[in-house]
Design an enzyme around this catalytic site. Sequence first.
Site, PDB file in Angstrom:
ATOM      1  N   GLY A   1      39.943 149.530 100.850  1.00  0.00           N
ATOM      2  CA  GLY A   1      41.198 149.020 101.405  1.00  0.00           C
ATOM      3  C   GLY A   1      42.273 150.091 101.423  1.00  0.00           C
ATOM      4  O   GLY A   1      43.429 149.833 101.068  1.00  0.00           O
ATOM      5  N   ALA A   2      41.911 151.301 101.864  1.00  0.00           N
ATOM      6  CA  ALA A   2      42.830 152.443 101.776  1.00  0.00           C
ATOM      7  C   ALA A   2      43.603 152.701 103.059  1.00  0.00           C
ATOM      8  O   ALA A   2      44.248 153.742 103.183  1.00  0.00           O
ATOM      9  CB  ALA A   2      42.049 153.696 101.392  1.00  0.00           C
ATOM     10  N   THR A   3      43.555 151.767 104.016  1.00  0.00           N
ATOM     11  CA  THR A   3      44.224 152.045 105.290  1.00  0.00           C
ATOM     12  C   THR A   3      45.621 151.448 105.386  1.00  0.00           C
ATOM     13  O   THR A   3      46.305 151.633 106.393  1.00  0.00           O
ATOM     14  CB  THR A   3      43.379 151.513 106.472  1.00  0.00           C
ATOM     15  OG1 THR A   3      43.184 150.101 106.318  1.00  0.00           O
ATOM     16  CG2 THR A   3      42.030 152.212 106.521  1.00  0.00           C
ATOM     17  N   SER A   4      46.070 150.758 104.347  1.00  0.00           N
ATOM     18  CA  SER A   4      47.423 150.205 104.359  1.00  0.00           C
ATOM     19  C   SER A   4      47.862 149.889 102.932  1.00  0.00           C
ATOM     20  O   SER A   4      47.052 149.910 102.000  1.00  0.00           O
ATOM     21  CB  SER A   4      47.492 148.923 105.216  1.00  0.00           C
ATOM     22  OG  SER A   4      46.719 147.894 104.626  1.00  0.00           O
ATOM     23  N   GLY A   5      49.148 149.596 102.781  1.00  0.00           N
ATOM     24  CA  GLY A   5      49.667 149.093 101.523  1.00  0.00           C
ATOM     25  C   GLY A   5      49.384 149.971 100.316  1.00  0.00           C
ATOM     26  O   GLY A   5      49.500 151.203 100.358  1.00  0.00           O
TER      27      GLY A   5
ATOM     28  N   GLY B   1      46.561 150.706  98.812  1.00  0.00           N
ATOM     29  CA  GLY B   1      45.435 151.625  98.954  1.00  0.00           C
ATOM     30  C   GLY B   1      45.825 152.906  99.657  1.00  0.00           C
ATOM     31  O   GLY B   1      45.436 154.002  99.228  1.00  0.00           O
TER      32      GLY B   1
ATOM     33  N   TYR C   1      42.636 132.587  95.290  1.00  0.00           N
ATOM     34  CA  TYR C   1      42.974 133.981  95.002  1.00  0.00           C
ATOM     35  C   TYR C   1      42.965 134.243  93.498  1.00  0.00           C
ATOM     36  O   TYR C   1      42.369 135.231  93.027  1.00  0.00           O
ATOM     37  CB  TYR C   1      44.348 134.299  95.594  1.00  0.00           C
ATOM     38  CG  TYR C   1      44.859 135.677  95.266  1.00  0.00           C
ATOM     39  CD1 TYR C   1      44.408 136.801  95.953  1.00  0.00           C
ATOM     40  CD2 TYR C   1      45.806 135.863  94.254  1.00  0.00           C
ATOM     41  CE1 TYR C   1      44.877 138.068  95.650  1.00  0.00           C
ATOM     42  CE2 TYR C   1      46.278 137.129  93.947  1.00  0.00           C
ATOM     43  CZ  TYR C   1      45.814 138.224  94.646  1.00  0.00           C
ATOM     44  OH  TYR C   1      46.276 139.477  94.337  1.00  0.00           O
TER      45      TYR C   1
END
Length: 293
Positions: free
Chosen positions: A26-30, A32, A180
């Site tokens: 999940g490194a493409t936003s936020g 990450g 969650y």
Amino acid sequence: MSRHERRAEQSGEGQQRPGAPALITGATSGLGRSLARALAARGWTVLVHGRDESRCAAVVEELRTAGGTASPYLADLSSLGEAAELGRRVAAEHSSLGLLVNNAGVGAGRDARRRAVSRDGYELRFAVNYLAPVVLTHALRTPLRAAGSAQVLNIGSIGQSPVDPDDVQFTRRYDGMEAYTRSKFALAAFTFTIAEEYACDGIRVNCVHPASYMDTTMVTEAGVRPWSSVEEGTKAVLHAIDEGVRGSSGQYYNASRRAKAHRLAYAAETQRRLTSLTDQLIAPTQDAGGTVW
């Protein structure tokens, strides 16, 4: 000092082999993406995971332009098969792995009553936030071991609710926020379950709640006004990584403080039942002979 930390010290505290890369899911936003920048600035080779090719490429280009080293890795972690294949590909291309950050996740969602399922038909949050990290961690144990002093860091949450063993798929009275928090409880329990065994391989395993309601897409999509920033969360994650370098393992961090997860996440019976249930769910992605935690 805990047993995990004593074993980690004996294996050579902080001696991560230069050049062993870090995989961030999940490194493409936020969080990450912010963490990818921070680790690249520290000299890590960053393996950038995402499910969108163009966004992955953009982050890799950003890191390279800033003088870092990075490579893209595509996988949709709502498919346990793709999670397993991601692990196999990373293991095939990198003989050692210094750090695995299980960061990719799905939030509570804007409509708490809408129960979504993964590509395998499992409750979506449980699948992406918990089952996929389990599969990926298993698949990468060999290159993590080869690094000599590696880390697995699970991005958890202060919100944790015990999993109902009689309704793991949350088919009754569904609530997105509880789905969650159940997934994050399971991730914390997984952390504590494997920490002792993985310490024998020189692998430290920790869990961190980076910050509450950061200014991420996950939070805004849920219709929540952010309470904190990605920068604050990144500092907390880097602190947890530094703690791991110093020998910490089997720990839960609330921001930059060592804390306690839900008490049942430490219970042997809870861990035993969750392990058994998990093994059944991920069995199709594993080699013959069952899983080894």
